[in-house]
Design a protein around this motif. Structure first.
Motif, PDB file in Angstrom:
ATOM      1  N   ALA A 123       0.824  -1.216   0.000  1.00 14.56           N
ATOM      2  CA  ALA A 123       0.000   0.000   0.000  1.00 14.56           C
ATOM      3  C   ALA A 123       0.854   1.261   0.000  1.00 14.56           C
ATOM      4  O   ALA A 123       0.557   2.233  -0.698  1.00 14.56           O
ATOM      5  CB  ALA A 123      -0.941  -0.006   1.204  1.00 14.56           C
ATOM      6  N   VAL A 124       1.939   1.251   0.767  1.00 14.15           N
ATOM      7  CA  VAL A 124       2.855   2.403   0.821  1.00 14.15           C
ATOM      8  C   VAL A 124       3.623   2.509  -0.492  1.00 14.15           C
ATOM      9  O   VAL A 124       3.752   3.606  -1.065  1.00 14.15           O
ATOM     10  CB  VAL A 124       3.809   2.282   2.029  1.00 14.15           C
ATOM     11  N   ALA A 125       4.109   1.404  -1.006  1.00  9.55           N
ATOM     12  CA  ALA A 125       4.851   1.391  -2.275  1.00  9.55           C
ATOM     13  C   ALA A 125       3.992   1.931  -3.418  1.00  9.55           C
ATOM     14  O   ALA A 125       4.494   2.672  -4.281  1.00  9.55           O
ATOM     15  CB  ALA A 125       5.339  -0.013  -2.589  1.00  9.55           C
ATOM     16  N   GLU A 126       2.713   1.596  -3.424  1.00  2.00           N
ATOM     17  CA  GLU A 126       1.811   2.096  -4.470  1.00  2.00           C
ATOM     18  C   GLU A 126       1.642   3.604  -4.385  1.00  2.00           C
ATOM     19  O   GLU A 126       1.614   4.290  -5.404  1.00  2.00           O
ATOM     20  CB  GLU A 126       0.448   1.406  -4.367  1.00  2.00           C
ATOM     21  N   ARG A 127       1.544   4.149  -3.175  1.00  5.38           N
ATOM     22  CA  ARG A 127       1.407   5.604  -2.997  1.00  5.38           C
ATOM     23  C   ARG A 127       2.696   6.310  -3.424  1.00  5.38           C
ATOM     24  O   ARG A 127       2.647   7.388  -4.000  1.00  5.38           O
ATOM     25  CB  ARG A 127       1.076   5.949  -1.543  1.00  5.38           C
ATOM     26  N   ILE A 128       3.843   5.686  -3.140  1.00  4.13           N
ATOM     27  CA  ILE A 128       5.119   6.266  -3.571  1.00  4.13           C
ATOM     28  C   ILE A 128       5.186   6.285  -5.097  1.00  4.13           C
ATOM     29  O   ILE A 128       5.504   7.305  -5.708  1.00  4.13           O
ATOM     30  CB  ILE A 128       6.312   5.490  -2.974  1.00  4.13           C
ATOM     31  N   ALA A 129       4.871   5.170  -5.728  1.00  8.84           N
ATOM     32  CA  ALA A 129       4.931   5.065  -7.190  1.00  8.84           C
ATOM     33  C   ALA A 129       3.973   6.040  -7.874  1.00  8.84           C
ATOM     34  O   ALA A 129       4.207   6.436  -9.022  1.00  8.84           O
ATOM     35  CB  ALA A 129       4.644   3.638  -7.629  1.00  8.84           C
ATOM     36  N   ALA A 130       2.916   6.455  -7.188  1.00  9.97           N
ATOM     37  CA  ALA A 130       1.932   7.369  -7.764  1.00  9.97           C
ATOM     38  C   ALA A 130       2.329   8.840  -7.630  1.00  9.97           C
ATOM     39  O   ALA A 130       1.645   9.713  -8.173  1.00  9.97           O
ATOM     40  CB  ALA A 130       0.571   7.137  -7.108  1.00  9.97           C
ATOM     41  N   LEU A 131       3.444   9.129  -6.949  1.00 13.18           N
ATOM     42  CA  LEU A 131       3.902  10.511  -6.814  1.00 13.18           C
ATOM     43  C   LEU A 131       4.285  11.056  -8.194  1.00 13.18           C
ATOM     44  O   LEU A 131       4.696  10.296  -9.074  1.00 13.18           O
ATOM     45  CB  LEU A 131       5.104  10.584  -5.869  1.00 13.18           C
ATOM     46  N   PRO A 132       4.201  12.376  -8.382  1.00  8.75           N
ATOM     47  CA  PRO A 132       4.626  12.959  -9.658  1.00  8.75           C
ATOM     48  C   PRO A 132       6.093  12.650  -9.929  1.00  8.75           C
ATOM     49  O   PRO A 132       6.925  12.675  -9.009  1.00  8.75           O
ATOM     50  CB  PRO A 132       4.427  14.459  -9.471  1.00  8.75           C
TER      51      PRO A 132
END
Length: 154
Positions: A123-132
């Motif tokens: 879940a954290v990795a997905e939020r990181i990957a979604a950063l600009p």
């Protein structure tokens, strides 16, 4: 992506009449905390995942003076990442969008109880990957990847 809005308090102003150099670092540290909350590592997330973020390295560049009462924002751009690390560029800007300072940082996910590098949960990795992120190498920010040194002597 804007992470944080702040106003320069009187305590951050030095004898030169503008924001002290150490306070720029404080503003970027506050940006890291806002980033942590955005990716799911706020207080509850840190406890649930037994994970936090450490700053391993930073390169701060001062571009303009900031003054008491001035409104500033902190934005983040993800330059690269893997399971444990995030290479980011924070930008501190004034109300007109002018760059006041930049801070290129290498961040590391760390297990709290073991105090060792640890991969981010999905879940954290997905939020990181979604950063600009920069769209291409041509879009790489000029403030990133710089080295410090004097120009070559002739």
């Amino acid at each position: 992506m804007q992470l944080l809005e702040l106003t320069v308090p009187n305590e951050w102003v030095d004898y030169n009449g503008h924001m002290n150099d150490a306070e720029y670092a404080r503003a970027f540290s506050m940006g890291v905390e806002a980033l942590m909350a955005h990716i799911g590592l706020d207080g509850a997330g840190r406890e649930a995942h037994d994970l936090t973020i450490y700053t391993l390295e930073t390169h701060l560049c001062y571009r303009a003076e900031a003054h008491e009462g001035q409104a500033l924002t902190v934005e983040v751009l993800l330059l690269d990442h893997d399971a444990k690390r995030q290479h980011v560029l924070f930008t501190l800007s004034d109300a007109e969008g002018n760059t006041v300072a930049t801070s290129e940082q290498m961040l590391m996910a760390m297990g709290i109880s073991g105090c060792r590098p640890s991969p981010c949960p999905a879940a954290v990795a997905e939020r990181i990957a979604a950063l600009p992120q920069p769209a291409s190498r041509e879009d790489w920010p000029k403030a990133a990847g710089r080295r410090i040194g004097l120009p070559p002597r002739r």
